[in-house]
Scaffold this active site. Structure first.
Site, PDB file in Angstrom:
ATOM      1  CB  THR A   2      -9.516   6.103  12.602  1.00  0.00           C
ATOM      2  OG1 THR A   2      -9.449   5.654  13.967  1.00  0.00           O
ATOM      3  CG2 THR A   2     -10.961   6.122  12.129  1.00  0.00           C
ATOM      4  CG  HIS A  61      10.604  17.269  16.516  1.00  0.00           C
ATOM      5  ND1 HIS A  61      10.010  18.413  16.041  1.00  0.00           N
ATOM      6  CD2 HIS A  61      11.856  17.258  15.968  1.00  0.00           C
ATOM      7  CE1 HIS A  61      10.849  19.069  15.250  1.00  0.00           C
ATOM      8  NE2 HIS A  61      11.979  18.371  15.180  1.00  0.00           N
ATOM      9  CG  HIS A 108      13.003  17.823  20.001  1.00  0.00           C
ATOM     10  ND1 HIS A 108      11.948  18.657  19.712  1.00  0.00           N
ATOM     11  CD2 HIS A 108      13.923  18.019  19.024  1.00  0.00           C
ATOM     12  CE1 HIS A 108      12.202  19.323  18.600  1.00  0.00           C
ATOM     13  NE2 HIS A 108      13.395  18.953  18.165  1.00  0.00           N
TER      14      HIS A 108
HETATM   15  C1  RB5 Z   1     -13.835  -0.475  14.263  1.00  0.00           C
HETATM   16  O1  RB5 Z   1     -15.013  -0.428  13.541  1.00  0.00           O
HETATM   17  C2  RB5 Z   1     -13.245   0.938  14.408  1.00  0.00           C
HETATM   18  O2  RB5 Z   1     -14.042   1.704  15.238  1.00  0.00           O
HETATM   19  C3  RB5 Z   1     -11.828   0.861  14.910  1.00  0.00           C
HETATM   20  O3  RB5 Z   1     -11.064   0.086  14.048  1.00  0.00           O
HETATM   21  C4  RB5 Z   1     -11.078   2.176  15.016  1.00  0.00           C
HETATM   22  O4  RB5 Z   1     -11.171   2.903  13.839  1.00  0.00           O
HETATM   23  C5  RB5 Z   1     -11.308   2.965  16.216  1.00  0.00           C
HETATM   24  O5  RB5 Z   1     -10.652   3.992  16.470  1.00  0.00           O
END
Ligand code: RB5
Length: 147
Positions: free
Chosen positions: A66, A97, A132
């Site tokens: 993510t 910033h 900033h």
């Molecule tokens: C791994 O599965 C996943 O949890 C990791 O890559 C990440 O997204 C965590 O924040």
């Protein structure tokens, strides 16, 4: 300019794309080295963040599924300002910033070409300073009070 890269298994392929894209720079790759072995993102975030905090690298780029977990871990290292580059404009604003010294990307939610454009923007956009800087100093003060 020296750039440090790190990822977990979920971010591995994106990290490799970024590494190819940055062939004109000196790149330090902190791993991981395989997409097929599950690893813990804090281990790799720490390695990269410590190189940026000690000024052995100018900037750091992190990848996980993510972009969030690896960003949170990096921000625990004193002197690190890392944000998720979820959009081109936001990635520029991280530099303008927030004077971010690291940026993270989410391989499971981002298109590779979008990320490569954001990497270029991140590395070429200067901090604006001015009003900033005061805010960055306030962030640093929070860090001092909590270490
Ligand atoms: C791994 O599965 C996943 O949890 C990791 O890559 C990440 O997204 C965590 O924040």
């Amino acid at each position: 300019m020296k750039i440090v890269l790190a990822s977990d298994h979920a971010g591995y392929s994106l990290k490799e794309e970024i590494k190819k894209h940055l062939s004109q720079y000196e790149v330090i790759d902190c791993g991981t080295s395989s997409p097929s072995v599950s690893v813990d993102y804090p281990v790799y975030a720490k390695k990269a963040a410590e190189l940026v905090a000690s000024k052995e690298a100018d900037f750091g780029i992190l990848c996980c599924g993510t972009g969030e977990g690896i960003m949170m871990a990096a921000n625990k290292v004193k002197g690190i300002r890392c944000g998720v580059g979820y959009d081109l404009e936001v990635t520029k604003l991280l530099r303008m910033h927030n004077n971010a010294n690291m940026v993270s990307f989410g391989a499971r939610f981002m298109n590779v070409n979008d990320v490569l454009n954001r990497v270029d923007a991140f590395l070429s956009t200067p901090f604006e300073g001015g009003r900033h800087q005061k805010r960055i100093d306030e962030v640093t003060q929070i860090e001092k009070e909590n270490h």
